[in-house]
Design a protein around this motif. Structure first.
Motif, PDB file in Angstrom:
ATOM      1  N   LEU A   1      96.047 -67.271 -29.576  1.00 39.91           N
ATOM      2  CA  LEU A   1      95.740 -68.585 -30.234  1.00 39.91           C
ATOM      3  C   LEU A   1      95.273 -69.618 -29.157  1.00 39.91           C
ATOM      4  N   ALA A   2      96.010 -69.831 -28.150  1.00 41.91           N
ATOM      5  CA  ALA A   2      95.751 -70.582 -27.019  1.00 41.91           C
ATOM      6  C   ALA A   2      94.851 -70.308 -26.131  1.00 41.91           C
ATOM      7  N   LEU A   3      94.383 -69.071 -25.752  1.00 43.81           N
ATOM      8  CA  LEU A   3      93.376 -68.780 -25.137  1.00 43.81           C
ATOM      9  C   LEU A   3      92.004 -68.952 -25.633  1.00 43.81           C
ATOM     10  N   SER A   4      92.046 -68.597 -27.062  1.00 45.02           N
ATOM     11  CA  SER A   4      90.966 -68.710 -28.068  1.00 45.02           C
ATOM     12  C   SER A   4      90.354 -70.004 -28.141  1.00 45.02           C
ATOM     13  N   LYS A   5      91.556 -70.795 -28.158  1.00 45.08           N
ATOM     14  CA  LYS A   5      91.115 -72.504 -28.468  1.00 45.08           C
ATOM     15  C   LYS A   5      90.377 -72.766 -27.079  1.00 45.08           C
ATOM     16  N   LYS A   6      91.035 -72.486 -25.910  1.00 42.01           N
ATOM     17  CA  LYS A   6      90.361 -72.902 -24.626  1.00 42.01           C
ATOM     18  C   LYS A   6      88.920 -72.391 -24.718  1.00 42.01           C
ATOM     19  N   PHE A   7      88.677 -71.270 -24.834  1.00 46.31           N
ATOM     20  CA  PHE A   7      87.219 -70.756 -24.870  1.00 46.31           C
ATOM     21  C   PHE A   7      86.404 -71.417 -25.881  1.00 46.31           C
TER      22      PHE A   7
ATOM     23  N   VAL B   1      86.558 -74.353 -27.305  1.00 47.09           N
ATOM     24  CA  VAL B   1      86.424 -76.062 -26.926  1.00 47.09           C
ATOM     25  C   VAL B   1      85.358 -75.832 -25.907  1.00 47.09           C
ATOM     26  N   LEU B   2      85.650 -75.232 -24.925  1.00 46.12           N
ATOM     27  CA  LEU B   2      84.471 -75.379 -23.904  1.00 46.12           C
ATOM     28  C   LEU B   2      83.182 -74.598 -24.190  1.00 46.12           C
ATOM     29  N   GLY B   3      83.188 -73.550 -24.878  1.00 46.11           N
ATOM     30  CA  GLY B   3      81.974 -73.002 -25.463  1.00 46.11           C
ATOM     31  C   GLY B   3      81.503 -73.619 -26.470  1.00 46.11           C
ATOM     32  N   GLY B   4      82.028 -74.274 -27.387  1.00 43.17           N
ATOM     33  CA  GLY B   4      81.573 -75.129 -28.309  1.00 43.17           C
ATOM     34  C   GLY B   4      80.698 -76.287 -27.795  1.00 43.17           C
ATOM     35  N   ILE B   5      81.444 -76.908 -26.584  1.00 44.23           N
ATOM     36  CA  ILE B   5      80.705 -78.246 -25.897  1.00 44.23           C
ATOM     37  C   ILE B   5      79.479 -77.774 -25.461  1.00 44.23           C
ATOM     38  N   PHE B   6      79.579 -76.579 -24.736  1.00 44.62           N
ATOM     39  CA  PHE B   6      78.073 -75.944 -24.103  1.00 44.62           C
ATOM     40  C   PHE B   6      77.203 -75.482 -24.793  1.00 44.62           C
ATOM     41  N   ILE B   7      77.823 -75.015 -26.103  1.00 48.20           N
ATOM     42  CA  ILE B   7      76.643 -74.300 -26.834  1.00 48.20           C
ATOM     43  C   ILE B   7      75.761 -75.573 -27.820  1.00 48.20           C
ATOM     44  N   LEU B   8      76.746 -76.451 -28.128  1.00 46.24           N
ATOM     45  CA  LEU B   8      75.965 -77.711 -28.975  1.00 46.24           C
ATOM     46  C   LEU B   8      75.308 -78.608 -27.989  1.00 46.24           C
ATOM     47  N   GLY B   9      75.567 -78.595 -26.885  1.00 41.25           N
ATOM     48  CA  GLY B   9      74.859 -79.371 -25.842  1.00 41.25           C
ATOM     49  C   GLY B   9      73.847 -78.714 -24.834  1.00 41.25           C
ATOM     50  N   ALA B  10      73.742 -77.455 -25.211  1.00 38.86           N
ATOM     51  CA  ALA B  10      72.955 -76.687 -24.198  1.00 38.86           C
ATOM     52  C   ALA B  10      71.393 -77.240 -24.009  1.00 38.86           C
ATOM     53  N   LYS B  11      70.613 -77.614 -25.151  1.00 37.09           N
ATOM     54  CA  LYS B  11      69.502 -78.163 -25.106  1.00 37.09           C
ATOM     55  C   LYS B  11      69.223 -79.085 -24.303  1.00 37.09           C
TER      56      LYS B  11
ATOM     57  N   ILE C   1      92.533 -71.569 -17.562  1.00 40.62           N
ATOM     58  CA  ILE C   1      92.768 -70.359 -18.116  1.00 40.62           C
ATOM     59  C   ILE C   1      93.551 -69.236 -17.344  1.00 40.62           C
ATOM     60  N   ILE C   2      93.190 -69.300 -16.135  1.00 40.19           N
ATOM     61  CA  ILE C   2      94.032 -68.496 -15.151  1.00 40.19           C
ATOM     62  C   ILE C   2      95.566 -68.816 -15.257  1.00 40.19           C
ATOM     63  N   LEU C   3      95.754 -70.235 -15.174  1.00 42.63           N
ATOM     64  CA  LEU C   3      97.198 -70.673 -15.099  1.00 42.63           C
ATOM     65  C   LEU C   3      97.841 -70.309 -16.201  1.00 42.63           C
ATOM     66  N   TYR C   4      97.007 -70.343 -17.433  1.00 42.18           N
ATOM     67  CA  TYR C   4      97.851 -70.329 -18.575  1.00 42.18           C
ATOM     68  C   TYR C   4      98.390 -68.748 -18.435  1.00 42.18           C
ATOM     69  N   ILE C   5      97.558 -67.493 -17.896  1.00 44.18           N
ATOM     70  CA  ILE C   5      97.695 -66.230 -18.123  1.00 44.18           C
ATOM     71  C   ILE C   5      99.117 -66.081 -17.074  1.00 44.18           C
ATOM     72  N   VAL C   6      98.805 -66.665 -15.850  1.00 42.49           N
ATOM     73  CA  VAL C   6     100.012 -66.610 -14.976  1.00 42.49           C
ATOM     74  C   VAL C   6     101.319 -66.971 -15.666  1.00 42.49           C
TER      75      VAL C   6
ATOM     76  N   THR D   1      89.081 -80.531 -32.840  1.00 43.31           N
ATOM     77  CA  THR D   1      90.053 -79.871 -31.700  1.00 43.31           C
ATOM     78  C   THR D   1      91.190 -80.836 -31.193  1.00 43.31           C
ATOM     79  N   ALA D   2      90.780 -82.119 -31.254  1.00 43.61           N
ATOM     80  CA  ALA D   2      91.533 -83.065 -30.875  1.00 43.61           C
ATOM     81  C   ALA D   2      92.788 -83.165 -31.685  1.00 43.61           C
ATOM     82  N   PHE D   3      92.557 -83.201 -33.130  1.00 40.06           N
ATOM     83  CA  PHE D   3      93.705 -83.432 -34.150  1.00 40.06           C
ATOM     84  C   PHE D   3      94.358 -82.053 -34.150  1.00 40.06           C
ATOM     85  N   ILE D   4      93.726 -80.741 -34.073  1.00 37.41           N
ATOM     86  CA  ILE D   4      94.610 -79.600 -33.985  1.00 37.41           C
ATOM     87  C   ILE D   4      95.499 -79.669 -32.977  1.00 37.41           C
TER      88      ILE D   4
END
Length: 362
Positions: A235-241, A243-253, A278-283, A331-334
């Motif tokens: 859940l945590a790693l999916s959320k990190k990917f 949020v970052l993915g959503g920002i760059f996808i929606l702002g790609a153009k 992400i690395i820190l979370y895995i560690v 995402t902030a409310f979640i």
């Protein structure tokens, strides 16, 4: 109260699409002032209330030897404020001013004055309310970003070292001065190097822990406990990917069309720092819990908020901008709702409100 402030900044973020910058700025300042009052006037609310409250009330010159629990910078701050007025609420108000205007407002400015950055930051950072020392260290880190970008090593290093007087974890950010300005290939290589070094760290961890627990330094073992039991990795790693993915996808153009070379350099660095979380979370899953819980405040929370604001500022299309803002608000409310210590925050208690409520502090 805390949820109300998150709702307030979320509404301001949506309305700021059509507002002039001056009006947005006024509403942001009003929200930050309200935050100072809500945070500063609280009693028996937030994490670690008791240890900090007891430390303040029992503080005397002998306390300066208690380096085990409170860094020297924090102790001098307590001494200075207590010399003016021996009142813990006075201390929490001053602390709140530093955090809301030194951290939240600074991030707002770094993020091209976009209130969505405050929404993202508050949604995650509110759970840290009560972590007095580390929030003060975060203040120094946020201020240091300007000098990192301007390549002023002495000022940057001085600020990070000052931050270490409040919480030593900030020292991990020192080497990142030399990462700024790399090419995409350089950031990729640096990221791979971090993966390898952290793999080695995890491999050597068991032997290190055996030595640690057998020595007088066993008191540090709480920073290295296995956190796999209360962490939800998928859940945590999916959320990190997400949020970052959503920002760059929606702002790609908009990133392709409007991102200048200078802003691209900044955004690549901020994205690299956010990716480090992400690395820190895995560690952290392998026993180094502090690498996630303590360092995520610098990498996983701060830089994601900055990126969200910077990308939103570049998006000109109304629908795309609205979609991005709504996505980030959700995402902030979640994140806000996932605070495992909500009973320490809700119901809110201050010197004027809910005074007679008895809370089980822990």
């Amino acid at each position: 109260m805390f949820l109300s402030l998150l709702i307030y900044f979320s509404v301001v973020a949506v309305l700021s699409i059509n507002w002039p910058k001056t009006l947005t700025h006024r509403f942001v300042i009003a929200g930050l002032v309200a935050g100072v009052l809500i945070d500063g006037l609280r009693i028996e609310t937030g994490t670690d209330w008791l240890p900090y409250y007891q430390h303040f009330n029992s503080f005397d010159n002998a306390s300066f030897t208690d380096y085990q629990n409170f860094e020297i910078g924090y102790q001098y701050l307590v001494w200075a404020i207590k010399s003016m007025w021996d009142n813990y609420t006075f201390f929490t108000v001053i602390h709140a001013v530093i955090i809301y205007f030194g951290v939240y407002y600074s991030v707002f400015k770094i993020s091209n004055s976009r209130p969505i950055s405050i929404v993202l930051l508050y949604g995650s950072l509110n759970a840290m309310l009560g972590s007095n020392r580390q929030l003060l260290a975060l203040f120094f880190l946020v201020i240091s970003i300007k000098y990192l970008i301007e390549r002023r090593l002495f000022v940057f290093s001085t600020l990070i070292l000052c931050g270490a007087l409040f919480h030593k974890t900030i020292l991990i950010f020192l080497p990142f001065y030399f990462v700024y300005g790399l090419s995409l290939q350089g950031y990729t290589a640096a990221f791979c190097l971090l993966i390898v070094s952290n793999y080695v760290l995890v491999q050597k961890f068991s032997g290190f822990m055996n030595l640690l627990t057998q020595s007088d330094s066993g008191r540090f073992s709480t920073y290295f406990d296995s956190s796999i039991g209360n962490m939800r990795p998928v859940l945590a790693l999916s959320k990190k990917f997400m949020v970052l993915g959503g920002i760059f996808i929606l702002g790609a153009k908009s990133l392709r069309m409007r991102l200048t070379s200078i802003e691209k350099e900044k955004l690549m660095f901020f994205a690299f720092c956010a990716s480090v979380s992400i690395i820190l979370y895995i560690v952290g899953l392998y026993g180094l819990a502090a690498f996630n819980s303590r360092l995520d405040i610098y990498f996983g929370i701060l830089f994601v908020a900055i990126i969200g604001g910077k990308v939103e500022a570049l998006v000109q299309n109304y629908i795309r901008k609205l979609l991005l803002i709504v996505f980030l608000i959700i995402t902030a409310f979640i994140t806000f709702s996932q605070n495992p210590f909500l009973d320490l925050f809700i119901p809110y208690k201050s010197i004027f409100y809910n005074v007679n409520f008895i809370r089980d502090l822990y």
